[in-house]
Write a protein that holds these residues in place. Sequence first.
Motif, PDB file in Angstrom:
ATOM      1  N   ILE A 198       0.833  -1.209   0.000  1.00  0.00           N
ATOM      2  CA  ILE A 198       0.000   0.000   0.000  1.00  0.00           C
ATOM      3  C   ILE A 198       0.864   1.255   0.000  1.00  0.00           C
ATOM      4  N   CYS A 199       1.966   1.220   0.715  1.00  0.00           N
ATOM      5  CA  CYS A 199       2.857   2.393   0.737  1.00  0.00           C
ATOM      6  C   CYS A 199       3.299   2.742  -0.674  1.00  0.00           C
ATOM      7  N   LYS A 200       3.690   1.749  -1.446  1.00  0.00           N
ATOM      8  CA  LYS A 200       4.134   1.981  -2.825  1.00  0.00           C
ATOM      9  C   LYS A 200       2.982   2.482  -3.691  1.00  0.00           C
ATOM     10  N   TRP A 222       9.769   3.183  -3.630  1.00  0.00           N
ATOM     11  CA  TRP A 222       9.527   1.986  -2.831  1.00  0.00           C
ATOM     12  C   TRP A 222       9.900   0.709  -3.547  1.00  0.00           C
ATOM     13  N   ASP A 223      10.499  -0.168  -2.798  1.00  0.00           N
ATOM     14  CA  ASP A 223      10.817  -1.494  -3.271  1.00  0.00           C
ATOM     15  C   ASP A 223      10.128  -2.444  -2.297  1.00  0.00           C
ATOM     16  N   VAL A 224       9.074  -3.096  -2.760  1.00  0.00           N
ATOM     17  CA  VAL A 224       8.321  -3.978  -1.873  1.00  0.00           C
ATOM     18  C   VAL A 224       8.461  -5.407  -2.367  1.00  0.00           C
ATOM     19  N   ASN A 225       9.134  -6.201  -1.599  1.00  0.00           N
ATOM     20  CA  ASN A 225       9.221  -7.615  -1.915  1.00  0.00           C
ATOM     21  C   ASN A 225       8.471  -8.330  -0.803  1.00  0.00           C
ATOM     22  N   LYS A 226       9.134  -8.984   0.109  1.00  0.00           N
ATOM     23  CA  LYS A 226       8.408  -9.499   1.270  1.00  0.00           C
ATOM     24  C   LYS A 226       8.201  -8.404   2.301  1.00  0.00           C
ATOM     25  N   LYS A 227       9.142  -7.451   2.303  1.00  0.00           N
ATOM     26  CA  LYS A 227       9.051  -6.286   3.188  1.00  0.00           C
ATOM     27  C   LYS A 227       9.255  -5.041   2.343  1.00  0.00           C
ATOM     28  N   CYS A 261       2.584   7.804   2.887  1.00  0.00           N
ATOM     29  CA  CYS A 261       2.907   6.385   3.090  1.00  0.00           C
ATOM     30  C   CYS A 261       2.693   5.987   4.546  1.00  0.00           C
ATOM     31  N   ALA A 262       3.210   6.810   5.446  1.00  0.00           N
ATOM     32  CA  ALA A 262       3.093   6.479   6.867  1.00  0.00           C
ATOM     33  C   ALA A 262       1.636   6.496   7.314  1.00  0.00           C
TER      34      ALA A 262
END
Length: 68
Positions: A15-17, A27-32, A47-48
């Motif tokens: 969601i942040c991305k 943002w780089d979202v993989n598992k985290k 984002c926050a």
Amino acid sequence: MRIEVDEDKCTGCGICKEECPKGAKIWDVNKKAMATNLRYCHLCTICASKCPEDAIRIVRDAQDEPKK
Ligand code: SF4
Ligand code: SF4
């Protein structure tokens, strides 16, 4: 400034991305999620505020304060 993601809280939902105006650049979202390219960040704090896990902490440094 820096953006800290609490890895214990982050679920990798992305969601942040999605919500960040510069999401794919920052943002780089993989598992985290990881905020990688902070030079694109304009500290809007969306984002926050959108993170459902409250995992994002935006830390401002003194030099981030607007110049008078
Ligand atoms: S919105 Fe929060 S929980 Fe979801 S990927 Fe981003 S930091 Fe992790
Ligand atoms: S503060 Fe705004 S621009 Fe910066 S990473 Fe978060 S949502 Fe994106």
